[in-house]
Design a protein around this motif. Sequence first.
Motif, mmCIF file in Angstrom:
data_model
loop_
_atom_site.group_PDB
_atom_site.id
_atom_site.type_symbol
_atom_site.label_atom_id
_atom_site.label_comp_id
_atom_site.label_asym_id
_atom_site.label_seq_id
_atom_site.Cartn_x
_atom_site.Cartn_y
_atom_site.Cartn_z
ATOM 1 N N ASN A 20 -10.824 -31.012 18.232
ATOM 2 C CA ASN A 20 -12.292 -29.819 17.562
ATOM 3 C C ASN A 20 -12.526 -28.658 18.220
ATOM 4 O O ASN A 20 -14.195 -28.234 18.865
ATOM 5 N N SER A 21 -11.776 -27.444 18.222
ATOM 6 C CA SER A 21 -12.110 -26.869 19.163
ATOM 7 C C SER A 21 -13.233 -25.646 18.495
ATOM 8 O O SER A 21 -14.086 -25.120 19.339
ATOM 9 N N ASN A 22 -13.391 -25.399 17.500
ATOM 10 C CA ASN A 22 -14.841 -25.055 17.005
ATOM 11 C C ASN A 22 -15.944 -26.119 17.741
ATOM 12 O O ASN A 22 -17.302 -24.904 18.112
ATOM 13 N N TYR A 62 -5.949 -26.040 19.436
ATOM 14 C CA TYR A 62 -6.378 -26.866 18.520
ATOM 15 C C TYR A 62 -6.009 -28.659 18.100
ATOM 16 O O TYR A 62 -5.746 -28.441 16.425
ATOM 17 N N SER A 67 -12.371 -16.081 16.738
ATOM 18 C CA SER A 67 -12.303 -17.256 18.448
ATOM 19 C C SER A 67 -11.748 -17.279 19.767
ATOM 20 O O SER A 67 -11.772 -17.367 21.199
ATOM 21 N N MET A 102 -9.875 -22.016 15.662
ATOM 22 C CA MET A 102 -8.872 -21.378 15.337
ATOM 23 C C MET A 102 -10.232 -20.251 14.422
ATOM 24 O O MET A 102 -10.219 -18.421 14.739
ATOM 25 N N GLN A 130 -11.935 -22.606 7.918
ATOM 26 C CA GLN A 130 -10.476 -22.923 8.898
ATOM 27 C C GLN A 130 -9.733 -24.037 7.857
ATOM 28 O O GLN A 130 -8.155 -23.610 7.573
#
Length: 430
Positions: free
Chosen positions: A178-180, A169, A128, A1, A18
């Motif tokens: 873990n999108s990041n 996400y 993002s 995000m 986040q």
Amino acid sequence: MLSGVSQVAAQTPSDNAQQRVEARLQDAPFYQNVLKASALLPENMQQRSISCTLAQSEKNNPEYKSSRQSRLNEPGWEQRISADWDYFGETEPDTKVLVIDHRQQGDEMAYRYLANGHSQDTLYEPWSTSKVMAITGAISKARSQGVGARSLAGGYVPVADLITSIHTYQPFGKANGNSNAIATYMVNAAGRDYITGLFQGNWLKLSNSTVGLRGGYYVEIFNPGAPFWLDTESEKQAAMPILTANTADPGYRSYRCETCGLTGNKPMTTLAQAEWLKRLAVHERDKMTRHPNLTGEDVQTLFYGDGHSDSEHPHGGMIMGISRLIPHALSRALGGNVSSAKNVLDQHNEGNWRIFQKIGWGPSETRGKSEMAMLAHLCLPGVMGGREFTLAAHTGVEGDAEVRVNDAAKKMQRLLDLTMKTLLTMSQDK
């Protein structure tokens, strides 16, 4: 995000931003029920085409120009396109929106570019939403070695799972949610020089030479287990490095590097982001602007997550991107309300509407603001003879406290409400 603006050792974005936002806004209804909400999906998901059914016009409407007419494959195309950079009239301060409106003219796709307040080339932090560029770059790098998106990262994790997890996400198939960290792995595997080159002379050929992707999203980097992608049918492997730190990439720049302004190490514009996504969406319909490496199958995997491994979820990819800002705005523009958004869209489009989207947000200590960004492609085949748009938008509010992110999101909702009302109450021939 979040890609984060606060610095950790002046090298990487904050990996706590986040979590802080989540903690502060866990009881905020708009944040939970609109911004973080899972995607609304159309009734008919059997049809998996990216192409949108548009009324075909033999008439050459001068308000729209094809890629051929604008020579979109040559530098300086920004001066040749059909554009109204103040189409949306007066909007709130610190708002930017650009819409690329699509039209079928004979056997060509044609476009007009619509913005607010001549904001199309103003740099901002894309948060993002720039993960779409990270995904595109990684798939492209693998495809240049003969391996596409329907492959296994590390010989184990379907790339489609990674793409979907970035957008939801949440854990998905063999992706950990873990999108990041996953997006950072994608950036590192592709290389920042390579991705930035796609904005510049290697694909988009932007006149704005400052647009690019030089940063990351997380200190932690997703590790699929082995530095390659495997095509299980051909048994081909593409070398896709797993870096132990973002700084190991020669193209990496710290957030406040010498050449980085207040917008940081991923400076983008609404025009750059929307044009990138638009070219992917019309990959099969507009040969002049196709990505130099990607195939239709690769783009299909990005948009629909084809080839994923999650048996509990039939759909994946960008269509699963979280938030209901856009469907709520569309419902209001079509005479409905928030609670009836899905039904309104299904009824107007016989269940065949599509929203492919990626959002991003966060508080910026550097700029003293809280911000939100949106990147999306929309297909409304039953509205006004068929409407198709690509959209990029950005909003900001004063104050970098986590709770102010909710205000930036509400501001985005107002901007999208205005945008959709304007688009869907005015003729294409305006």
